[in-house]
Design an enzyme around this catalytic site. Structure first.
Site, PDB file in Angstrom:
ATOM      1  N   ASP A  23       1.150  -1.353   0.099  1.00 45.06           N
ATOM      2  CA  ASP A  23      -0.213   0.652   0.265  1.00 45.06           C
ATOM      3  C   ASP A  23       0.439   1.109   0.562  1.00 45.06           C
ATOM      4  O   ASP A  23       0.019   1.867   0.865  1.00 45.06           O
ATOM      5  CB  ASP A  23      -0.831   0.173   1.326  1.00 45.06           C
ATOM      6  CG  ASP A  23      -1.589  -1.062   1.190  1.00 45.06           C
ATOM      7  OD1 ASP A  23      -1.943  -1.977  -0.228  1.00 45.06           O
ATOM      8  OD2 ASP A  23      -3.035  -1.100   1.932  1.00 45.06           O
ATOM      9  N   LYS A 128      -6.449  -4.708  -3.507  1.00 48.24           N
ATOM     10  CA  LYS A 128      -7.269  -5.550  -1.992  1.00 48.24           C
ATOM     11  C   LYS A 128      -8.429  -4.759  -1.095  1.00 48.24           C
ATOM     12  O   LYS A 128      -7.732  -3.612  -0.885  1.00 48.24           O
ATOM     13  CB  LYS A 128      -6.018  -6.081  -1.167  1.00 48.24           C
ATOM     14  CG  LYS A 128      -4.983  -5.103  -0.200  1.00 48.24           C
ATOM     15  CD  LYS A 128      -3.761  -5.562   0.269  1.00 48.24           C
ATOM     16  CE  LYS A 128      -3.450  -4.454   0.888  1.00 48.24           C
ATOM     17  NZ  LYS A 128      -3.939  -3.461   2.224  1.00 48.24           N
ATOM     18  N   CYS A 161      -1.939  -2.793   7.496  1.00 48.45           N
ATOM     19  CA  CYS A 161      -2.079  -3.410   6.815  1.00 48.45           C
ATOM     20  C   CYS A 161      -1.052  -4.640   6.372  1.00 48.45           C
ATOM     21  O   CYS A 161      -0.328  -5.568   5.839  1.00 48.45           O
ATOM     22  CB  CYS A 161      -2.210  -2.973   4.943  1.00 48.45           C
ATOM     23  SG  CYS A 161      -4.577  -2.538   4.631  1.00 48.45           S
TER      24      CYS A 161
HETATM   25  C1  C5J Z   1      -3.001   0.002   5.610  1.00 52.80           C
HETATM   26  C2  C5J Z   1      -4.595   1.461   6.750  1.00 52.80           C
HETATM   27  N1  C5J Z   1      -2.275   0.096   4.763  1.00 52.80           N
HETATM   28  N2  C5J Z   1      -3.626   2.269   7.939  1.00 52.80           N
HETATM   29  N3  C5J Z   1      -4.179   0.748   6.173  1.00 52.80           N
HETATM   30  O1  C5J Z   1      -2.446   0.364   6.858  1.00 52.80           O
HETATM   31  O2  C5J Z   1      -5.968   1.551   7.052  1.00 52.80           O
END
Ligand code: C5J
Length: 226
Positions: A23, A128, A161
Site C-alpha cells: 500500500d 485488495k 495492513c
Molecule cells: C493500511 C490503513 N494500508 N492503515 N491501511 O495500513 O488503513
C-alpha cells in the site's frame, strides 16, 4: 544464504522469495488522501521512501519477484462493508471525492502507487479490499504458482495492513521478513510494538531486519539476465 535478522538469521533464497510492498499509494503517503483525512501526519510515512527505493532497486537488479498491493475498492463500493466505511470520524470517507479523486477507489489518482515506487512490467499489482493482502485476492495462488515460500515485506502502515498481511502469510506457511526501516506507522509507538510482537517468541509471525542487512546480500547475487 542467511540474512542477519532478529530474533535469529533468516534463511534466504531469491528464487523462492517475493518482495511484497504493501500500500505505498498516494492515499496514504501524500497530503489529501485517506491517511490525512483520518487526521494523520503523512510526512512520517514519506520518510521511508528512499529506503524502500533502495531495496526495490537491489531486488529488481537481482531479478526477484515483486508484488505491489493497493488498498482499493470498486467504484460502486460493493466490496466495502458499511462497517469499514462508517468506522471512525474521517473528514472524507472511503468513496468520497477528495483532492486526489475518490478516496481508496480503484483507478483514482490517489489510489496509485507513488511514482518513486511505481511498478514496472512483469511485477504483480494487486488491489485488495481488506487490510490483509490475502483476503479476497489471488495472492496465495500466484505465489504458489511461482514456487514462493519466503516473503520480504515493506510498506504501510506497520500495525494495520503490513501486520495483517504478515499474519495471513504466516498462517499460510510463508517465512516472512519485515524490513524495519522500510515500514512506518502514523503512530511510532504502534510501529515499535508491532515490530516487537511479530518477531517475539522465536519469530512467532516472522523476522525483522534492516535494508542495510538485505541489500548487500542481494548485491552479492549474480545480476539478473536482461
Ligand atoms: C493500511 C490503513 N494500508 N492503515 N491501511 O495500513 O488503513
Amino acid at each position: 544464504m542467511q540474512i542477519a535478522a532478529i530474533p535469529f538469521d533468516y534463511p534466504f533464497e531469491l528464487r523462492k522469495s517475493a518482495l511484497v510492498i504493501i500500500d505505498m499509494q498516494r492515499d496514504f503517503i501524500e497530503p489529501g488522501g485517506f491517511g490525512e483525512t483520518l487526521g494523520n501526519d503523512v510526512n512520517l510515512l514519506a520518510a521511508i521512501v528512499p529506503a524502500c527505493q533502495a531495496v526495490l532497486a537491489a531486488w529488481r537488479a537481482a531479478g526477484g519477484l515483486v508484488v505491489h498491493t493497493r488498498e482499493a475498492h470498486a467504484a460502486d463500493l460493493s466490496d466495502c462493508p458499511p462497517a469499514k466505511r462508517n468506522r471512525g470520524n474521517p473528514s472524507l470517507r472511503i468513496g468520497d471525492a477528495g483532492p486526489m479523486g475518490r478516496i481508496l477507489v480503484t483507478g483514482e489518482p490517489g489510489n496509485q502507487i507513488i511514482p518513486a515506487l511505481a511498478p514496472v512490467p512483469g511485477e504483480i499489482v494487486l488491489d485488495k479490499p481488506g487490510k490483509g493482502a490475502f483476503y479476497a485476492t489471488p495472492l496465495h495462488q500466484l505465489l504458489q504458482q511461482a514456487g514462493i515460500t519466503h516473503l520480504v515485506f515493506m510498506g504501510v502502515t506497520t500495525e494495520v495492513c503490513v501486520q495483517t498481511s504478515m499474519r495471513e502469510a504466516n498462517d499460510r506457511g510463508y517465512d516472512c521478513l519485515l524490513l524495519e526501516d522500510c515500514t512506518e506507522s502514523y503512530f511510532p509507538q504502534f510501529k515499535q510494538a508491532a515490530v516487537e510482537m511479530l518477531r517475539a517468541q522465536g519469530a512467532i509471525v516472522g523476522w525483522t531486519a534492516t535494508s542495510a542487512q538485505l541489500i548487500p546480500a542481494l548485491a552479492a547475487l549474480p545480476a539478473a539476465q536482461g
